[in-house]
Each structure stands twice: as C-alpha cells, then as structure tokens.
Motif scaffolding. Sequence first.
Motif, PDB file in Angstrom:
ATOM      1  N   PHE A  36       7.697  16.691  25.509  1.00 27.11           N
ATOM      2  CA  PHE A  36       7.452  15.547  26.383  1.00 27.11           C
ATOM      3  C   PHE A  36       7.989  14.256  25.759  1.00 27.11           C
ATOM      4  O   PHE A  36       8.579  13.421  26.457  1.00 27.11           O
ATOM      5  CB  PHE A  36       5.958  15.406  26.690  1.00 27.11           C
ATOM      6  CG  PHE A  36       5.439  16.432  27.655  1.00 27.11           C
ATOM      7  CD1 PHE A  36       6.053  16.626  28.888  1.00 27.11           C
ATOM      8  CD2 PHE A  36       4.338  17.214  27.339  1.00 27.11           C
ATOM      9  CE1 PHE A  36       5.579  17.574  29.783  1.00 27.11           C
ATOM     10  CE2 PHE A  36       3.858  18.171  28.233  1.00 27.11           C
ATOM     11  CZ  PHE A  36       4.473  18.347  29.450  1.00 27.11           C
ATOM     12  N   ALA A  37       7.785  14.104  24.451  1.00 22.53           N
ATOM     13  CA  ALA A  37       8.251  12.882  23.783  1.00 22.53           C
ATOM     14  C   ALA A  37       9.784  12.801  23.794  1.00 22.53           C
ATOM     15  O   ALA A  37      10.347  11.736  24.058  1.00 22.53           O
ATOM     16  CB  ALA A  37       7.720  12.828  22.352  1.00 22.53           C
ATOM     17  N   VAL A  38      10.445  13.943  23.554  1.00 19.19           N
ATOM     18  CA  VAL A  38      11.909  13.964  23.594  1.00 19.19           C
ATOM     19  C   VAL A  38      12.394  13.623  25.008  1.00 19.19           C
ATOM     20  O   VAL A  38      13.335  12.833  25.178  1.00 19.19           O
ATOM     21  CB  VAL A  38      12.452  15.343  23.138  1.00 19.19           C
ATOM     22  CG1 VAL A  38      13.920  15.490  23.505  1.00 19.19           C
ATOM     23  CG2 VAL A  38      12.263  15.533  21.641  1.00 19.19           C
ATOM     24  N   GLY A  39      11.713  14.185  26.019  1.00 22.98           N
ATOM     25  CA  GLY A  39      12.056  13.888  27.414  1.00 22.98           C
ATOM     26  C   GLY A  39      11.922  12.414  27.724  1.00 22.98           C
ATOM     27  O   GLY A  39      12.778  11.811  28.380  1.00 22.98           O
ATOM     28  N   SER A  40      10.836  11.824  27.228  1.00 20.49           N
ATOM     29  CA  SER A  40      10.587  10.397  27.460  1.00 20.49           C
ATOM     30  C   SER A  40      11.690   9.550  26.819  1.00 20.49           C
ATOM     31  O   SER A  40      12.220   8.621  27.441  1.00 20.49           O
ATOM     32  CB  SER A  40       9.225  10.024  26.878  1.00 20.49           C
ATOM     33  OG  SER A  40       9.004   8.657  27.010  1.00 20.49           O
ATOM     34  N   ILE A  41      12.054   9.878  25.580  1.00 21.71           N
ATOM     35  CA  ILE A  41      13.126   9.140  24.887  1.00 21.71           C
ATOM     36  C   ILE A  41      14.448   9.302  25.647  1.00 21.71           C
ATOM     37  O   ILE A  41      15.164   8.324  25.872  1.00 21.71           O
ATOM     38  CB  ILE A  41      13.299   9.647  23.439  1.00 21.71           C
ATOM     39  CG1 ILE A  41      12.073   9.308  22.604  1.00 21.71           C
ATOM     40  CG2 ILE A  41      14.551   9.040  22.796  1.00 21.71           C
ATOM     41  CD1 ILE A  41      12.095   9.884  21.201  1.00 21.71           C
ATOM     42  N   ALA A  42      14.739  10.555  26.067  1.00 22.22           N
ATOM     43  CA  ALA A  42      16.005  10.824  26.754  1.00 22.22           C
ATOM     44  C   ALA A  42      16.105  10.017  28.044  1.00 22.22           C
ATOM     45  O   ALA A  42      17.141   9.392  28.324  1.00 22.22           O
ATOM     46  CB  ALA A  42      16.130  12.318  27.039  1.00 22.22           C
ATOM     47  N   ALA A  43      15.003  10.012  28.833  1.00 16.60           N
ATOM     48  CA  ALA A  43      15.015   9.281  30.105  1.00 16.60           C
ATOM     49  C   ALA A  43      15.207   7.788  29.870  1.00 16.60           C
ATOM     50  O   ALA A  43      15.949   7.122  30.598  1.00 16.60           O
ATOM     51  CB  ALA A  43      13.729   9.545  30.871  1.00 16.60           C
ATOM     52  N   MET A  44      14.540   7.259  28.829  1.00 18.23           N
ATOM     53  CA  MET A  44      14.621   5.819  28.579  1.00 18.23           C
ATOM     54  C   MET A  44      15.949   5.420  27.950  1.00 18.23           C
ATOM     55  O   MET A  44      16.569   4.430  28.361  1.00 18.23           O
ATOM     56  CB  MET A  44      13.448   5.396  27.672  1.00 18.23           C
ATOM     57  CG  MET A  44      13.293   3.907  27.505  1.00 18.23           C
ATOM     58  SD  MET A  44      13.114   3.037  29.082  1.00 18.23           S
ATOM     59  CE  MET A  44      11.372   3.237  29.410  1.00 18.23           C
ATOM     60  N   ALA A  45      16.401   6.211  26.979  1.00 21.97           N
ATOM     61  CA  ALA A  45      17.593   5.825  26.218  1.00 21.97           C
ATOM     62  C   ALA A  45      18.871   5.909  27.061  1.00 21.97           C
ATOM     63  O   ALA A  45      19.883   5.282  26.705  1.00 21.97           O
ATOM     64  CB  ALA A  45      17.734   6.684  24.968  1.00 21.97           C
ATOM     65  N   THR A  46      18.833   6.661  28.170  1.00 23.30           N
ATOM     66  CA  THR A  46      20.028   6.757  29.009  1.00 23.30           C
ATOM     67  C   THR A  46      20.090   5.649  30.071  1.00 23.30           C
ATOM     68  O   THR A  46      21.026   5.613  30.857  1.00 23.30           O
ATOM     69  CB  THR A  46      20.095   8.136  29.710  1.00 23.30           C
ATOM     70  OG1 THR A  46      18.836   8.398  30.332  1.00 23.30           O
ATOM     71  CG2 THR A  46      20.400   9.241  28.724  1.00 23.30           C
TER      72      THR A  46
END
Lengths: 152, 152
Positions: free
Chosen positions: B23-33
Amino acid sequence: MKNFPGTPGTLTGFALRISQCVFAVGSIAAMATTPNFFNFTAFCYLIASMGLQVIWSFVLSLLDAYALLRKKTIHNLVLVSLFVVGDWVTATLSLAAASASAGIAVLYFNDLGHCKFGETCQKYQISVALAYMSWINILISSLIMLWLLAAG
Amino acid sequence: MKNFPGTPGTLTGFALRISQCVFAVGSIAAMATTPNFFNFTAFCYLIASMGLQVIWSFVLSLLDAYALLRKKTIHNLVLVSLFVVGDWVTATLSLAAASASAGIAVLYFNDLGHCKFGETCQKYQISVALAYMSWINILISSLIMLWLLAAG
C-alpha cells in the motif's frame, strides 16, 4: 490491576485529563472565532473532533476527581477496556483532524507564499498548535491505559 | 512471550508487513507520478513518510520470513521493544501525512468546488486512500506489538 501514575483515579491521570480539556477548548475557541472556518471541511472537522475530545476528557476527569475524593480505585476490567477504546478513538480522530488542518495551514502559509485571510491566519495556526498539544496529552493517556489493560 | 497471530515470526505478521509495504509503495507511486506534487509540502511529507514506512515494513517482513523459514521465535524483550517504538513512530507519521494530504485533497475537491489540476487530482485521491490503507495495517501491527510487550 497495578496502580501507577497516569492510571484512572490518580492525580497525574486527573491532570492529564484536565490539560486535554484545556488545550481542546483553546483550539475550538481559536478556530470558532475566525469568520470563515466553515468554508474549510478540515477546520469544521477539527472543531467537531476537539468537541468530542472535550466531552470525553471532561467526563473522565470528573470520574478521576470522584475516585480521588472518595479514595476509591476504579480499575475494573470493563471500565478500563471502555477507557482504552474511547481514548484510542479520540486520539486517532484528534491527530487526523490536527494534521488535516495543519496541511491546509501550511498550504496557505508556505506553498502559496501568502495567507489571504489577514489576522485570522494566526488563529488557524494557534488552533492547530493547541490541537496537537491536546493530542500529545491524550496519546500519553491512551498508552498508559493500554499498558494498564495489557499488564492486567 | 506469548505467540498469537500477528506477532513477529508468524504468517499473519508477515502478511501484515507485506500489505503495509504494498500500500505504501502504491501511495508513493500514485503521488510521485503527478507533475506538481513538489509544490505542496503535505504531499512531499506523504512521500517521505510512506518511504520510511516501506523501509521499516520491508526490513521487518524479511525478519519475519527468516523466522518462518528457520522456524525460530524472535520474541525477546529488546527486539519487541524496538519493534513497538518503530511501529508507533511510523504509524503516527503515516496517519499525520495521510491526514494532511487528505485535508488538501478535500480542500481542492469540495471546498473550492473544483480541482484545477485535471487528471492528476484523481491520483492525489488514490495516493491518500492507499496511505490510509497502509496506516490501517501498521496500526494493527502496532497494537499487536504493544499488547505482546505489555502481556510479557
């Protein structure tokens, strides 16, 4: 159940409850006196959450005061379980509300480079700071309560 | 120390750590893109906090996997105390970061009546939702750890 500082019915416990109340009331007062807080969902949520905090902490401070005056211990399993659940719920809500409001305060102060609401901006900051102070106190109470419950 | 589901070195504990990571990786991926997250302090803080969460949860999932494969129990007092402190710190930071970002997302979606950033707005919402999902998992781990420590 063990009797250590901060547990229900001790002077430290009572002091913690009172300080939670005072900081939460301060936070509500600072926010509610701004003319446009109702335009921000996060600020309304902060007032609601701090209101719940005041009610919860006030009731528990009364219980502590009663236990102190009558020199009774109120450490039974059902009561402490209830306190743990209530403390954790209010602590989580308070942190979420304080952080959501802090996010908006930082957005207006730092990210947009200015705060267009004049003097009320300082009130937003004060309200958020007091909400965090209240949260720190409820966090201490929550940890003590959970420890008391788990340690039996 | 007792051995119940969710404690270090159990399959439930391992699953909790992996889901926190995902979930944390998903959150970073969504935000960082998103192209303009760095204009918002709260969104940068969300990425930093979720990054810390990923590192912490990943290291602990490795430890759980090692304990599972070797069929060892890793319930000594020093290790569990360390896990409790780390879990609580990351859980608090995650909730604060998710709430601060949620405050800004709600500000743009509801309070200002529109979101001027087009498609990236949905990414903000997804990132915040995933951050909350990660927080729920770390909260469960934290409570189990504190319970394990207090129950001895």
